[in-house]
Write a protein that holds these residues in place. Structure first.
Motif, PDB file in Angstrom:
ATOM      1  N   MET A   1       0.828  -1.194   0.000  1.00 60.71           N
ATOM      2  CA  MET A   1       0.000   0.000   0.000  1.00 60.71           C
ATOM      3  C   MET A   1       0.867   1.250   0.000  1.00 60.71           C
ATOM      4  O   MET A   1       0.424   2.295  -0.418  1.00 60.71           O
ATOM      5  CB  MET A   1      -0.916  -0.037   1.216  1.00 60.71           C
ATOM      6  N   VAL A  46      -7.760   8.555  -5.166  1.00 60.86           N
ATOM      7  CA  VAL A  46      -7.175   7.212  -5.225  1.00 60.86           C
ATOM      8  C   VAL A  46      -6.725   6.891  -6.641  1.00 60.86           C
ATOM      9  O   VAL A  46      -5.621   6.362  -6.848  1.00 60.86           O
ATOM     10  CB  VAL A  46      -8.179   6.165  -4.696  1.00 60.86           C
ATOM     11  N   TRP A  49      -3.557   8.772  -7.387  1.00 61.42           N
ATOM     12  CA  TRP A  49      -2.404   8.192  -6.708  1.00 61.42           C
ATOM     13  C   TRP A  49      -2.019   6.840  -7.318  1.00 61.42           C
ATOM     14  O   TRP A  49      -0.845   6.522  -7.432  1.00 61.42           O
ATOM     15  CB  TRP A  49      -2.679   8.075  -5.221  1.00 61.42           C
ATOM     16  N   ARG A  50      -3.005   6.067  -7.717  1.00 61.49           N
ATOM     17  CA  ARG A  50      -2.701   4.794  -8.400  1.00 61.49           C
ATOM     18  C   ARG A  50      -1.971   5.055  -9.711  1.00 61.49           C
ATOM     19  O   ARG A  50      -1.043   4.334 -10.066  1.00 61.49           O
ATOM     20  CB  ARG A  50      -3.983   4.012  -8.665  1.00 61.49           C
ATOM     21  N   ALA A  54       0.915   4.340  -6.692  1.00 61.01           N
ATOM     22  CA  ALA A  54       0.513   3.888  -5.354  1.00 61.01           C
ATOM     23  C   ALA A  54      -0.274   2.590  -5.462  1.00 61.01           C
ATOM     24  O   ALA A  54      -1.119   2.440  -6.343  1.00 61.01           O
ATOM     25  CB  ALA A  54      -0.326   4.955  -4.664  1.00 61.01           C
ATOM     26  N   ILE A  56      -2.934   0.943  -3.865  1.00 59.67           N
ATOM     27  CA  ILE A  56      -4.050   1.123  -2.940  1.00 59.67           C
ATOM     28  C   ILE A  56      -5.121   0.100  -3.302  1.00 59.67           C
ATOM     29  O   ILE A  56      -5.649   0.097  -4.399  1.00 59.67           O
ATOM     30  CB  ILE A  56      -4.624   2.552  -3.026  1.00 59.67           C
ATOM     31  N   ASP A  60      -7.879  -0.796   1.650  1.00 64.24           N
ATOM     32  CA  ASP A  60      -7.274   0.485   1.976  1.00 64.24           C
ATOM     33  C   ASP A  60      -8.286   1.614   1.841  1.00 64.24           C
ATOM     34  O   ASP A  60      -8.250   2.575   2.598  1.00 64.24           O
ATOM     35  CB  ASP A  60      -6.077   0.768   1.082  1.00 64.24           C
ATOM     36  N   TRP A  73      -4.004   9.498   6.635  1.00 58.73           N
ATOM     37  CA  TRP A  73      -3.755   8.992   5.290  1.00 58.73           C
ATOM     38  C   TRP A  73      -2.273   8.892   5.023  1.00 58.73           C
ATOM     39  O   TRP A  73      -1.812   7.937   4.403  1.00 58.73           O
ATOM     40  CB  TRP A  73      -4.427   9.875   4.261  1.00 58.73           C
ATOM     41  N   LEU A  77      -0.654   5.412   3.982  1.00 60.90           N
ATOM     42  CA  LEU A  77      -0.033   5.300   2.663  1.00 60.90           C
ATOM     43  C   LEU A  77       1.488   5.252   2.740  1.00 60.90           C
ATOM     44  O   LEU A  77       2.162   5.237   1.722  1.00 60.90           O
ATOM     45  CB  LEU A  77      -0.504   6.447   1.773  1.00 60.90           C
TER      46      LEU A  77
END
Length: 79
Positions: A1, A46, A49-50, A54, A56, A60, A73, A77
């Protein structure tokens, strides 16, 4: 994560952007739902960030929704 690029400052800036606030308006422990964060905006964050690498997962997401502050967060993270 975890993703090292998701610093506290990055998370705060991204959240501020989707909420149409300045980063200075969001404290470490500001409850983001009280500031207008909803499920659509959370998914926007999300996915952003992916896209930046990331990892996630669905579980999560529940953690993020359960404790919606930039400080929590940041811990979740891994920054």
């Amino acid at each position: 994560m975890a993703d090292a690029s998701l610093t506290l400052e990055r998370i705060r800036a991204d959240v501020a952007e989707v909420l149409y606030l300045t980063p200075g308006e969001i404290g470490d422990d500001t409850h983001l739902i009280d500031q207008g964060l909803d499920s659509v905006r959370l998914m926007t964050l999300v996915e952003r960030w992916r896209a930046d690498g990331a990892d996630i997962e669905f579980v999560d997401l529940a953690d993020l929704a359960a404790e919606p502050t930039v400080m929590r967060w940041s811990r979740l993270l891994g920054s």
